[in-house]
Design an enzyme around this catalytic site. Structure first.
Site: not given
Length: 403
Positions: A186, A322, A378
């Site tokens: 990630d 982000y 993930h």
């Protein structure tokens, strides 16, 4: 949370997790006074986390989950804080009993934390005690990304992957490690790749369980598919279908956190159930599970991970990474498409939303190991810790043998 008195410079301050009981009582009070929304009948997970599932999980969180046991488990790791580039950085530093161990910095992502690594640290630092070869030992460093968990909220803009990678290089210098490896998934993958790209003289190898930009993001043409082997052709189509589905149905969190993280922070910082739902949805969607996230990830570990966001009030500040990526400007930004010379291993777990393609990866990465697993997703360190550990060991063993 306690640490020794702060001082100036590059000092490392011992840190121990010690959440006040009043913080836990406040959480329990909020969980006892939930205002539940309505729900359409029969829609399952298609509109988001279903009420029936979340109600049961909240009951477990309130009445059965034991934070103090989790706190004690985390406190078994030596932990520290330090100031780097104006930000507080919290990290665990677990040295191997093997004097020749390889230093390794392991980085989490969102919505993860250092909790992801509870089941891999022992085998990595002390392989002999876990049925492995002592030569495969690592000194493990687990930083909390600025803005996440016990690193606490960031205090200024600009903390994206490049700046974090530079901070990790400085952290490893302070710990006395001139040469070291990096591992991550990630955001941890983006940071680890950038660390190897920008500091190739110091990074011996980069092990990734997600490759940023390595998946098919446009529908492959017939000409592109014809140039591939049958196996790679099928993998490319799978990668594209997975990406297309994620782009269509799974990017709501991404757009909100990339544009309005502050607005989101009010809801998640005020409501523990809102914070829980925001994170648990991703554990269900991104893991190798069919119906419930607990099929892939231990429920208590998942709640401990949520607790690190709730207790530190970092829902909003963790989302800022982000925004920083989407609005990055200037020289100190990551360059995910610029080639990296660092020896790189990719471990691809079949349940991850992003399926990397080797023929695409080799355009920008120095790929020396590529492993495809038929299970796991993930959150590889939580879902398949044994597979991840062995792949990390094999990669750095390969680098050692190559000299």
């Amino acid at each position: 949370m306690t640490s020794s008195p702060a001082d100036s410079g590059s000092s490392l301050r011992p840190f121990r997790i010690d959440i006040p009981q009043s913080d836990l009582d406040d959480l329990y009070d909020r969980l006892d006074r939930i205002r539940w929304p309505d729900e359409l009948p029969g829609v399952g997970w298609t509109y988001g986390v279903p009420s029936g599932y979340l109600r049961e999980l909240v009951r477990y969180w309130r009445h059965s989950y034991d934070w103090r046991a989790a706190e004690a488990r985390l406190n078994a790791w030596p932990q520290f804080t330090t100031e780097i580039d104006g930000a507080r950085v919290h990290f665990a530093h677990i040295r191997s009993p093997e004097p020749g161990a390889t230093p390794l910095v392991v980085t989490h992502g969102w919505p993860g934390s250092i909790v992801e690594f509870l089941d891999i640290v022992g085998p990595l630092t002390d392989p002999a005690a876990h049925g492995g070869d002592p030569a495969d030992a690592f000194h493990v460093v687990l930083p909390s990304i600025p803005g996440f968990g016990f690193s606490g909220p960031t205090r200024e803009t600009g903390w994206e992957a490049r700046r974090i990678a530079d901070a990790w290089a400085e952290l490893m210098t302070r710990l006395g490690y001139e040469r070291f490896g990096a591992q991550g998934g990630d955001w941890g993958a983006a940071i680890s790749r950038e660390l190897g790209r920008v500091h190739p003289g110091r990074v011996t190898g980069v092990h990734l369980n997600l490759l940023p930009g390595g998946q098919a993001t446009t529908e492959p043409t017939a000409e592109e598919l014809d140039a591939l082997s049958p196996a790679e052709r099928e993998r490319t189509l799978t990668s594209w279908r997975r990406w297309e589905k994620w782009s269509r149905d799974g990017t709501g969190y991404f757009h909100v956190q990339s544009t309005r993280p502050q607005t989101l922070s009010y809801a998640l910082t005020d409501s523990p159930v809102g914070q829980l739902a925001w994170i648990v949805e991703k554990f269900r969607e991104w893991t190798d599970s069919d119906e419930l996230p607990e099929e892939a990830v231990d429920r208590d570990l998942m709640l401990t991970n949520v607790m690190l966001y709730w207790l530190t009030g970092t829902a909003g500040s963790s989302a800022r990474v982000y925004y920083e990526r989407a609005h990055a400007r200037g020289e100190r930004i990551a360059a995910p498409h610029e080639p990296s010379s660092a020896p790189t291993a990719v471990a691809s777990f079949s349940g991850d939303p992003q399926i990397p393609l080797r023929h695409k990866a080799e355009r920008t990465e120095n790929i020396v190991r590529w492993t495809e697993f038929d299970r796991g997703g993930h959150f590889a360190a939580m879902e398949q810790p044994g597979l991840l550990v062995e792949d990390v060991r094999a990669f750095f063993r390969q680098l050692r043998e190559k000299g």
